[in-house]
Write a protein that holds these residues in place. Structure first.
Motif, PDB file in Angstrom:
ATOM      1  N   VAL A  36      46.938  44.449  33.218  1.00 25.01           N
ATOM      2  CA  VAL A  36      47.879  45.321  33.923  1.00 25.01           C
ATOM      3  C   VAL A  36      47.467  45.480  35.384  1.00 25.01           C
ATOM      4  O   VAL A  36      48.300  45.394  36.297  1.00 25.01           O
ATOM      5  CB  VAL A  36      47.963  46.704  33.222  1.00 25.01           C
ATOM      6  N   GLU A  37      46.173  45.673  35.621  1.00 22.92           N
ATOM      7  CA  GLU A  37      45.704  45.837  37.001  1.00 22.92           C
ATOM      8  C   GLU A  37      45.918  44.572  37.811  1.00 22.92           C
ATOM      9  O   GLU A  37      46.353  44.637  38.969  1.00 22.92           O
ATOM     10  CB  GLU A  37      44.219  46.216  37.010  1.00 22.92           C
ATOM     11  N   ALA A  38      45.642  43.422  37.190  1.00 23.27           N
ATOM     12  CA  ALA A  38      45.794  42.165  37.927  1.00 23.27           C
ATOM     13  C   ALA A  38      47.253  41.921  38.293  1.00 23.27           C
ATOM     14  O   ALA A  38      47.578  41.602  39.441  1.00 23.27           O
ATOM     15  CB  ALA A  38      45.253  41.007  37.085  1.00 23.27           C
ATOM     16  N   VAL A  39      48.137  42.109  37.309  1.00 21.18           N
ATOM     17  CA  VAL A  39      49.564  41.897  37.586  1.00 21.18           C
ATOM     18  C   VAL A  39      50.037  42.894  38.646  1.00 21.18           C
ATOM     19  O   VAL A  39      50.761  42.541  39.584  1.00 21.18           O
ATOM     20  CB  VAL A  39      50.394  42.044  36.290  1.00 21.18           C
ATOM     21  N   GLY A  40      49.605  44.149  38.498  1.00 19.37           N
ATOM     22  CA  GLY A  40      49.993  45.180  39.467  1.00 19.37           C
ATOM     23  C   GLY A  40      49.526  44.817  40.864  1.00 19.37           C
ATOM     24  O   GLY A  40      50.297  44.902  41.828  1.00 19.37           O
ATOM     25  N   ALA A  41      48.271  44.387  40.981  1.00 15.20           N
ATOM     26  CA  ALA A  41      47.736  44.030  42.304  1.00 15.20           C
ATOM     27  C   ALA A  41      48.548  42.898  42.911  1.00 15.20           C
ATOM     28  O   ALA A  41      48.924  42.930  44.084  1.00 15.20           O
ATOM     29  CB  ALA A  41      46.270  43.630  42.179  1.00 15.20           C
ATOM     30  N   LEU A  42      48.879  41.916  42.071  1.00 17.69           N
ATOM     31  CA  LEU A  42      49.640  40.765  42.540  1.00 17.69           C
ATOM     32  C   LEU A  42      51.011  41.205  43.082  1.00 17.69           C
ATOM     33  O   LEU A  42      51.438  40.818  44.168  1.00 17.69           O
ATOM     34  CB  LEU A  42      49.831  39.787  41.374  1.00 17.69           C
ATOM     35  N   LEU A  43      51.688  42.053  42.280  1.00 13.56           N
ATOM     36  CA  LEU A  43      53.029  42.502  42.675  1.00 13.56           C
ATOM     37  C   LEU A  43      52.959  43.363  43.927  1.00 13.56           C
ATOM     38  O   LEU A  43      53.824  43.276  44.804  1.00 13.56           O
ATOM     39  CB  LEU A  43      53.679  43.276  41.527  1.00 13.56           C
TER      40      LEU A  43
END
Lengths: 374, 255
Positions: free
Chosen positions: A109-116
């Motif tokens: 979740v953190e990785a996807v959030g950071a990417l977005l």
């Protein structure tokens, strides 16, 4: 005597500026050594930094303990930071009591959030509209399913009681920011509405929330919200403080936005109306883009304040990053005179990085928006 | 000519008809019993001392100001509190302001295409083609991708005219379009308006430019203290003003 008339015969040539009015040396002389007093202050400050910086560096770097399995080494070397403590507690600081086997979900979740977020914040990024759609619609669903779990997908349910650490701090901040700005805009528009009911409701809401300390709002969200809602709807114990933070921040946001709306010329409204734009379009296309741009510094200031305020959710039993740090510091295995200082310095660096990042980003956006306008 | 001043109906085809219009700002009576019929294609210049209600009069036409008594019918639609009708009227009535009021966060081209796209539901490509044509006509196509703040006052006002024209309005209102321009820029804006007038668009122009009134107007309306004092074709209006107040006004502005 010459006559009063004058007619130029040759154009005045363009010349370079006189020496020492520009360049680094001139700048230093003008700003740092312009007088005896200013020279004194400059030298004094440089001396102070020269005296303090090596000590700080030694404490944080050379004399610090970087690896240890318990507090023994740190107790022996009390003149250096105990980073080994932070490293040993790192997983707890990040995830709280989230089950170890399921922590990959938080990572994801953190990785996807950071990417977005990078996609959204990168001003020249391709297809930012898609990024926004993913971030505001798809991502919350993904985050909820992953973090909470879903028996349908075979992901064990993780109760929010176990959530904690940096990821709860970030979650609180992101939810607060994402919801408080639109709500604040609506409240600001409501406060200027010609309909008395809407106006009065907005004013009462804003003034009530602004007139009450944040902790009060948190306690009210925590204890009163369940009383007002049917039992089956009783909001989750993490959701309640989240609602509190959104409500609190939205009221301040509304006042910032109202400032922007008021500083716009009435002619902008009139021109939009004269073109036949209806109220929602006038606001969305003409008024708000200008008003929000004007108050970016204030809005970001609110975001920074909101990020700091997330540390207060610990008073209603949510283990945010700072609360996780508090818990870690109390661990008797690591107890020692340097543990508390190290822990809080680390927490300070963490909060500073995020807030300073927000401030820098807003300055960057302001520069971009200012380009071409003048 | 004086017949069209009367409130008696002149058929249903009038572009704008004011009948017994009154308006107050608080207790201040700004418009007093205004009766005026503007025929399609007619060019009206409204003049008068400041505070005489000229701007208020034309701002009532697209309901930027609300009148409190009497009726205003624009292109067959009576203005009431009904927001649908107001929007209907505003789609057909373009307005140019004293202070341009371009949208500073949009380029000149975007200023022009905003309303066609969102109000007329025109495709972006078509709207840009239309805007390009109109910006060419007001001779600022080379500025299309600049922001309003980068243009001179005269260029901004011509862009504002193009923006209004992009809605292909039946009626154009000009509220002192040259009053906040530097003297050397007045001419380019007046030329643009003159060209527009020659195409037969219905126009109401509030202005102090008496040269423009003489050259372009079909009728000149003189207002003072919230009432229409005299209406006439430009030649008799300037050569043989009838009312004392008209004579006084003209003697003050024409040396």
């Amino acid at each position: 005597m010459d006559s009063l008339a004058y007619v130029r015969e040759a154009p005045e040539p363009e010349e370079a500026p006189p020496m020492l009015s520009s360049g680094a040396l001139a700048c230093a002389r003008a700003n740092l050594f312009s007088s005896i007093g200013s020279t004194f202050v400059t030298v004094g400050c440089v001396a102070l930094v020269a005296y303090l910086l090596p000590q700080l560096a030694a404490w944080a770097m050379t004399r610090a303990i970087w690896s240890a399995s318990d507090g023994a080494a740190c107790r022996q070397h009390q003149d250096g930071a105990c980073w080994a403590f932070v490293i040993a507690k790192w997983d707890y600081l990040r995830f709280g009591s989230y089950p170890v086997a399921e922590r990959w979900r938080v990572d994801l979740v953190e990785a996807v959030g950071a990417l977005l977020i990078v996609w959204l914040l990168w001003t020249n990024a391709p297809r930012r509209a898609w990024g926004a759609l993913l971030f505001f619609v798809a991502y919350p669903i993904l985050a909820l399913v992953l973090l909470r779990g879903s028996s349908l997908l075979g992901l064990p349910i993780v109760d929010t009681l176990l959530w904690g650490g940096i990821f709860v701090s970030l979650l609180t901040a992101v939810v607060g920011i994402v919801f408080s700005l639109p709500l604040g805009v609506l409240l600001a528009l409501g406060r200027r509405s010609p309909l008395p009911v809407v106006r009065v409701a907005s004013v009462v809401f804003i003034e009530f929330v602004r007139g009450v300390p944040f902790i009060t709002i948190l306690f009210m969200a925590n204890n009163l919200l369940p009383l007002f809602l049917p039992e089956a709807w009783t909001p989750d114990r993490l959701l309640r403080p989240l609602a509190g933070i959104v409500i609190f921040s939205a009221a301040y946001m509304a006042e910032e936005v109202r400032g922007g709306l008021q500083s716009l010329n009435r002619g902008q409204y009139e021109a939009a109306m004269a073109l036949g734009l209806n109220y929602p379009r006038m606001m969305a296309l003409v008024i708000l883009p200008q008003a929000l741009t004007l108050v970016i510094p204030g809005i970001v200031n609110n975001f920074v304040g909101l990020f700091m305020d997330t540390t207060l959710v610990s008073v209603v039993g949510v283990t945010d990053f700072l609360e996780a740090m508090n818990n870690a510091i109390k661990d008797p295995v690591w107890a020692g005179p340097t543990i508390m200082v190290t822990g809080y310095v680390f927490a300070g660096i963490f909060y500073f990085c995020f807030c300073y990042g927000m401030a820098r980003y807003s300055a960057h956006v302001e520069r971009i928006l200012a380009k071409g306008r003048k | 000519m004086s017949g069209s001043l009367a409130s008696a109906d002149g058929g249903g085809a009038a572009a704008i008809r004011f009948a017994g219009v009154h308006k107050w700002y608080g207790s201040f009576h700004v418009l007093r019993n205004i009766n005026l019929t503007v025929e399609p294609g007619e060019r009206i210049v409204v003049c008068g001392p400041s505070g005489s209600g000229k701007s208020t009069l034309i701002r009532c036409v697209n309901r930027l100001e609300k009148h409190q008594r009497g009726s205003i019918v624009v292109d067959g639609v009576e203005l009431t509190d009904d927001i649908k009708r107001i929007d209907e009227v505003r789609r057909e009535v373009g307005m140019v302001f004293q202070n341009f009021n371009l949208f500073p966060h949009l380029t000149i081209l975007e200023n022009c295409t905003l309303a066609p796209i969102w109000v007329r539901k025109m495709a972006k490509h078509d709207a840009e083609e239309l805007a390009t044509r109109l910006l060419t006509r007001v001779k600022i196509l080379d500025q299309a991708h600049k922001y309003p703040g980068q243009l001179s006052g005269g260029q901004q006002q011509r862009a504002a005219i193009a923006r209004a024209l992009c809605m292909t309005p039946k009626i154009m209102l000009f509220d002192e379009p040259t009053s906040s321009l530097d003297p050397e820029m007045v001419k380019e804006v007046l030329e643009t308006m003159t060209a527009l007038a020659q195409e037969g668009k219905t126009m109401i122009v509030v202005t102090h430019e008496m040269g423009f009134a003489r050259q372009v107007a079909d009728r000149v309306v003189f207002m003072d203290m919230g009432e229409i004092v005299e209406v006439n074709a430009p030649l008799p209006f300037f050569e043989h003003p009838q009312h004392e107040r008209t004579k006084l006004f003209l003697s003050q502005i024409l040396q």
